[in-house]
Design a protein around this motif. Structure first.
Motif, PDB file in Angstrom:
ATOM      1  N   ARG A 170      -4.935   5.855  -4.479  1.00 48.31           N
ATOM      2  CA  ARG A 170      -5.525   5.933  -5.831  1.00 48.31           C
ATOM      3  C   ARG A 170      -6.491   7.109  -5.937  1.00 48.31           C
ATOM      4  N   ASP A 228      -4.585  10.331  -6.051  1.00 51.89           N
ATOM      5  CA  ASP A 228      -3.993  10.498  -7.382  1.00 51.89           C
ATOM      6  C   ASP A 228      -5.030  11.035  -8.367  1.00 51.89           C
ATOM      7  N   LYS A 229      -6.251  10.507  -8.311  1.00 53.14           N
ATOM      8  CA  LYS A 229      -7.325  10.982  -9.199  1.00 53.14           C
ATOM      9  C   LYS A 229      -7.699  12.430  -8.879  1.00 53.14           C
ATOM     10  N   ARG A 288      -5.755  14.644  -7.533  1.00 54.88           N
ATOM     11  CA  ARG A 288      -4.618  15.456  -7.969  1.00 54.88           C
ATOM     12  C   ARG A 288      -4.662  15.653  -9.485  1.00 54.88           C
ATOM     13  N   ASP A 289      -4.916  14.574 -10.231  1.00 58.89           N
ATOM     14  CA  ASP A 289      -4.998  14.659 -11.695  1.00 58.89           C
ATOM     15  C   ASP A 289      -6.126  15.589 -12.138  1.00 58.89           C
ATOM     16  N   ALA A 290      -7.210  15.618 -11.367  1.00 53.66           N
ATOM     17  CA  ALA A 290      -8.347  16.479 -11.692  1.00 53.66           C
ATOM     18  C   ALA A 290      -8.124  17.928 -11.239  1.00 53.66           C
ATOM     19  N   ARG A 298      -3.942  19.639  -4.556  1.00 56.14           N
ATOM     20  CA  ARG A 298      -2.612  20.039  -5.023  1.00 56.14           C
ATOM     21  C   ARG A 298      -1.486  19.460  -4.187  1.00 56.14           C
TER      22      ARG A 298
END
Length: 151
Positions: free
Chosen positions: A37, A40-41, A43-45, A49
């Protein structure tokens, strides 16, 4: 922005990028689900990469590495776009960087040997559009190559 757990996860990934998720979780004192999790956060930010394989070009028979510093003809409106598009099509170009200043672009090129490099230079590099000046820097040795950050 980053808390201590995020830093710990990123630090672990930097030093052991091939570790399985459960190993990363164990080293960070978290569950694998929580690490996933958080990654994922991150990566989203745009902070993480992902992972990539680092290929040893020399071990594959590419013994020559050259950095080409290129100045483009800036009188042509599409010079940068056309040059970059053409340079991306040369498989032996492993990296393209752009700069502000006298040098506009730097290409990193690998070749099997000097004869291969000479062919690449003559047939693929010098035919790229809008080059006004080019300087070749032959790599002699790499003393440090590390993208890890002190987190």
């Amino acid at each position: 922005m980053l808390d201590d757990l995020d830093r710990r996860i990123l630090r672990t990934l930097q030093y052991t990028p091939d570790a399985a998720m459960h190993e990363i979780a164990d080293r960070c004192g978290l569950t694998a689900a929580k690490v996933t999790r958080r990654l994922d956060k991150l990566r989203d930010a745009g902070l993480y990469r992902g992972q990539e394989a680092v290929v040893d070009w020399a071990a594959l028979g590419f013994e020559v590495s050259v950095s080409l510093r290129i100045t483009l003809d800036k009188t042509q409106a599409r010079a940068f776009d056309e040059f970059h598009a053409a340079a991306r099509d040369v498989p032996e170009v492993t990296e393209i960087q752009t700069f502000l200043g006298r040098v506009d672009v730097r290409l990193f090129v690998v070749a099997r040997d000097m004869a291969h490099y000479q062919m690449l230079y003559r047939d693929r590099i010098l035919t790229l559009p809008h080059i006004s000046d080019i300087e070749a820097l032959m790599l002699v040795s790499t003393l440090k190559s590390d993208e890890r950050l002190p987190l």
